[in-house]
Design an enzyme around this catalytic site. Structure first.
Site, short mmCIF file in Angstrom:
data_model
loop_
_atom_site.label_atom_id
_atom_site.label_comp_id
_atom_site.label_asym_id
_atom_site.label_seq_id
_atom_site.Cartn_x
_atom_site.Cartn_y
_atom_site.Cartn_z
N TYR A 77 0.98 -1.07 -0.11
CA TYR A 77 -0.08 -0.48 -0.34
C TYR A 77 0.96 1.37 -0.07
O TYR A 77 2.37 0.89 0.57
CB TYR A 77 -0.82 -0.34 1.34
CG TYR A 77 -2.47 -0.91 1.20
CD1 TYR A 77 -2.94 -0.48 0.25
CD2 TYR A 77 -2.41 -1.58 2.36
CE1 TYR A 77 -4.30 -1.14 0.81
CE2 TYR A 77 -3.44 -2.09 2.75
CZ TYR A 77 -4.56 -2.31 1.58
OH TYR A 77 -5.59 -2.41 1.34
N GLU A 123 -5.00 -0.56 8.61
CA GLU A 123 -5.42 -0.27 10.25
C GLU A 123 -4.23 0.90 9.87
O GLU A 123 -3.64 0.96 11.06
CB GLU A 123 -4.60 -1.45 10.51
CG GLU A 123 -5.57 -3.02 10.74
CD GLU A 123 -6.85 -3.04 9.79
OE1 GLU A 123 -6.98 -3.02 8.88
OE2 GLU A 123 -5.14 -3.72 9.05
N ASN A 181 -9.62 1.34 -2.82
CA ASN A 181 -9.58 -0.15 -1.88
C ASN A 181 -11.17 -0.13 -0.75
O ASN A 181 -11.32 0.15 -0.25
CB ASN A 181 -8.20 -0.42 -0.80
CG ASN A 181 -8.00 -0.83 0.31
OD1 ASN A 181 -7.36 -1.47 -0.34
ND2 ASN A 181 -8.59 -1.49 1.45
N GLU A 182 -11.67 -1.72 -1.82
CA GLU A 182 -12.53 -2.51 -1.01
C GLU A 182 -14.01 -1.40 -1.07
O GLU A 182 -14.09 -1.65 -0.47
CB GLU A 182 -12.62 -2.82 0.60
CG GLU A 182 -11.40 -4.41 0.87
CD GLU A 182 -10.98 -5.12 1.74
OE1 GLU A 182 -11.35 -3.97 3.24
OE2 GLU A 182 -10.76 -5.89 1.82
N GLU A 262 -6.58 -10.69 -1.09
CA GLU A 262 -6.01 -11.26 0.46
C GLU A 262 -6.45 -12.08 0.91
O GLU A 262 -7.96 -12.38 1.81
CB GLU A 262 -6.66 -9.11 1.67
CG GLU A 262 -6.26 -8.03 0.71
CD GLU A 262 -7.10 -6.84 1.75
OE1 GLU A 262 -7.28 -7.13 2.93
OE2 GLU A 262 -6.08 -5.89 2.05
#
Ligand SMILES: *[C@@H]1O[C@H](CO)[C@@H](O)[C@H](O)[C@H]1NC(C)=O
Ligand SMILES: *[C@@H]1O[C@H](CO)[C@@H](O)[C@H](O)[C@H]1NC(C)=O
Ligand SMILES: *[C@@H]1O[C@H](CO)[C@@H](O)[C@H](O)[C@H]1NC(C)=O
Ligand SMILES: *[C@@H]1O[C@H](CO)[C@@H](O)[C@H](O)[C@H]1NC(C)=O
Ligand SMILES: *[C@@H]1O[C@H](CO)[C@@H](O)[C@H](O)[C@H]1NC(C)=O
Ligand SMILES: *[C@@H]1O[C@H](CO)[C@@H](O)[C@H](O)[C@H]1NC(C)=O
Length: 661
Positions: A77, A123, A181-182, A262
């Site tokens: 990332y 996170e 992302n998602e 993932e």
């Protein structure tokens, strides 16, 4: 191809043939359901490594260990906030030297799956978005909000050219690039936003590069997450039904390679919750099933590393992640080989050749032992040194963003407007302490308010008494609809029935002050003689700085080595070593007990300086005032409390914890 043929044959006359023959290419083959690398069917077995969580001196070591496990690619990332801390100021140096990281990948023989965001979750504080975006109070992040897009365009204007010259077809290691992302898990479901990103990426990276999206392996997620022209992939962990998960991907992509972007080797932690462990057997079983159907896979994480400084994020209901991002991954936080590593390597071996040769060993660790700490001054006593910009007077509290501060701590000062002879509630009725407030009255600790957990305390004091409230930003929410997570006192506090006002707010430059050595023992050392009295230790003190130093012993070969620092009988705070912000410690809540200290932070030619900001209470007035360097990590300590702070007038310890679980 046809229209270019004529031109190509002309070029062939002037260019050496080899250039043409080896022009690298990477694409999707929809007829054979696979990737094509240089025209040949290709499957990647990749692992996640976040360069932002590993000191650059260790990048090569970690990548080599990944290569030796049989991986042929890595995934990483790019945290926007890490590279653009202030609007328009870009930092790609040192531990942020992304291009150096990419070059190491290429040199070692690892391809790269790039996830440049702009939102990354991970996170990471605010999912990688810089908090200065909140300057526009009602900004709709991750949408086609024009102010958001303008900032994204500027940032991508810096980042994407770097990625472009490192694309596989341009001689670099990057084979694919993820968009957002998602996104299917986000409420906004703004196709115009995804379309904007797609066009932006294409404009900078060209039409040849494989762009992809990643979403949960459910048709519902893929609905808002995928977009025509961007290859849709899924993510899922051990124990999942692999057939059903890839069926969800097939719903969005009837043909093309199967990809799990993932595959979870472990899981993340939160302060106050048990350390996550995912058994090797479960990882190995599902990994085998994925590889058996010929799918591409990325193991998330292959090495988690460390979320140094203030970079951790939080989940909702507000629950921040600890400093360690070990993730129970096959390589530990410190890069050590685990049984999970070897078990995964055995599975990979069944599907592809793995490199021969000697595995790089785990790096040695050294127990430097205990270091005596000295009390300096409280934050309030150090204000002249810590507040570079001086205070701001305001009727009602200002947020971190309004004070132009991104991370760390701010001090809010006011006075008691009336005498509170009887215990009077000081409250945050709207749950507006983001995230934890350390309150003292006339320099005496009076209690702690904590988001979602402790919204009121009782205080006493005379009219005119000084109220100091140090507010800690414990990490910005990184997932879901609450990522517009303002910090500081984001709503008014009340005293009894009245709203408190007339604040003096101090932005604090603690990191700069520590870095410049302004908080050294000589500048602020307070004699400890008064500390060694016979009275029992105060259970709570105002936030206070401590300093200590140690020298690395002579005559032991190969020092300095990596180590772990722990805080016996300390409660919660922040620690710097030689000016580097190592992270947050909170052994009184757990589960993380030790913090990873990489060797490169330590000096063999000078004394090593430790600065600690203890927020609750140190052991220094009653017992050994030491921190300790050990050679063994403990990130799975028992979780001592997740709960409320309750003041009890009958309780000699003054503070007691109610354990909720
Ligand atoms: C896995 O999913 C497939 C397809 O949905 C289904 O046919 C199969 O029964 C499932 N297997 C298990 C063990 O649940
Ligand atoms: C504050 O004091 C009141 C009255 O003594 C008591 O009922 C209340 O529980 C106390 N609140 C807290 C948070 O300690
Ligand atoms: C504080 O209260 C005042 C008066 O009720 C109100 O005008 C102001 O918006 C509030 N500020 C915050 C940050 O809650
Ligand atoms: C702020 O101070 C002024 C002047 O002392 C006073 O009149 C006012 O009531 C105070 N406001 C609050 C909200 O405390
Ligand atoms: C630690 O602080 C001392 C005194 O300020 C200084 O001389 C020394 O260089 C510092 N050590 C390191 C490794 O920066
Ligand atoms: C923590 O991990 C160590 C090493 O894996 C293990 O021996 C220990 O039992 C664990 N402790 C807890 C509390 O789970």
């Amino acid at each position: 191809m046809a229209p270019g043929v004529g031109l190509m044959s002309v070029l062939l006359l002037t260019l050496p043939l080899v250039t043409f023959a080896t022009k690298p290419s990477f694409s999707i083959d929809y007829s054979q359901n696979c990737f094509l690398k240089d025209g040949e069917p290709f499957r990647y077995i990749s692992g996640s490594i976040h360069y932002s969580r590993i000191p650059s001196v260790y990048w090569k070591d970690r990548l080599l260990k990944m290569y030796m496990a049989g991986l042929n690619a890595i995934q990483t990332y790019v945290p926007w906030s890490f590279h653009e801390p202030v609007p328009g100021q870009f930092d790609f140096s040192g531990d942020r030297d992304l291009e150096h990281f990419l070059q190491l990948c290429r040199d070692i023989g690892l391809l790269v799956i790039m996830r440049p965001g702009p939102y990354i979750c991970a996170e990471w504080d605010m999912g990688g978005l810089p908090s200065w975006l909140l300057k526009k109070k009602d900004i709709l992040l991750r949408s086609s909000d024009p102010d958001y897009l303008a900032a994204v365009d500027k940032w991508m204007g810096q980042l994407l050219p770097i990625l472009n010259r490192n694309l596989y077809q341009n001689g670099g290691p990057i084979i694919t690039v993820q968009v957002e992302n998602e996104y299917g898990s986000y409420f906004a479901c703004d196709y115009n936003y995804m379309r904007h990103l797609s066009q932006l990426f294409r404009a900078h990276l060209g039409n040849e590069v494989v762009l992809f999206t990643t979403d949960g392996a459910g048709v519902g997620y893929l609905k808002c997450g995928s977009l025509q022209g961007i290859y849709a992939t899924v993510d899922f962990g051990p124990g999942s039904n692999v057939t059903a998960a890839f069926k969800a991907q097939r719903h969005a992509e009837p043909r093309g390679p199967l990809v799990n972007s993932e595959f979870y080797t472990g899981w993340l932690d939160h302060w106050g919750e048990k350390h996550s462990v995912v058994p090797t057997a479960a990882v190995v079983k599902t990994l085998n099933e994925i590889l058996e159907v010929g799918a591409n896979v990325n193991l998330y994480m292959f090495i988690g590393g460390t979320t140094f400084g203030y970079w951790n994020g939080a989940n909702t209901p507000y629950s921040p992640q600890p400093t360690s991002y070990d993730f129970d991954a096959p390589l530990t936080e410190a890069g050590d080989l685990t049984e999970k590593y070897f078990a995964i390597r055995e599975v990979i071996k069944m599907y592809k050749e793995i490199p021969g040769g000697v595995l790089p060993p785990s790096t040695p660790k050294f127990a430097y032992g205990q270091v005596q700490m000295k009390k300096l001054k409280t934050v309030s006593e150090f204000l002249d040194i810590l507040s570079f910009s001086g205070p701001v007077k305001t009727l009602y509290p200002l947020t971190f963003t309004e004070m132009n501060q991104a991370f760390g701590f701010m001090l809010y000062q006011t006075v008691l407007p009336v005498s509170c002879l009887k215990p009077t509630p000081l409250s945050s009725p709207l749950n507006g302490v983001h995230d934890r407030a350390y309150i003292s009255i006339d320099g005496i600790a009076a209690g702690i308010l904590e988001r979602n957990k402790a919204l009121t305390i009782n205080i006493t004091g005379k009219a005119g008494s000084r109220v100091d409230i140090l507010v800690e930003n414990m990490g910005t929410i990184n997932y879901g609809r609450e990522i517009n997570d303002f910090k500081g006192l984001v709503f008014n506090l009340t005293l009894g029935a009245d709203v408190l006002g007339n604040w003096t707010v101090y932005s604090l430059s603690i990191d700069e002050a520590v870095h410049k050595g302004l908080l050294s023992a000589s500048s602020g050392f307070i004699s400890t003689s008064s500390s060694f009295n016979t009275s029992p230790p105060p259970a709570l003190s105002p936030p206070t700085f401590y300093a200590g130093s140690f020298i690395i012993p002579d005559g032991i070969p190969d020092l300095p080595q990596d180590t772990y620092i722990q805080f016996p009988n300390w409660r919660k705070g922040q620690v710097w070593i030689n000016g580097f912000n190592v992270g947050r410690y909170w052994p009184s809540r757990g589960p993380q007990i030790t913090l990873f200290v990489p060797a490169h932070l330590l000096s063999i030619s000078a004394q090593n300086n430790i600065t600690v900001l203890e927020l609750e209470a140190s052991p220094c007035s009653s017992g050994p005032c030491t921190v300790e360097f050990t050679d063994t990590p403990v990130i799975n300590g028992t979780v001592k409390s997740t709960g409320h702070y309750k003041k009890s007038s009958t309780d000699k310890t003054f503070w007691s914890r109610t354990i909720l679980e």
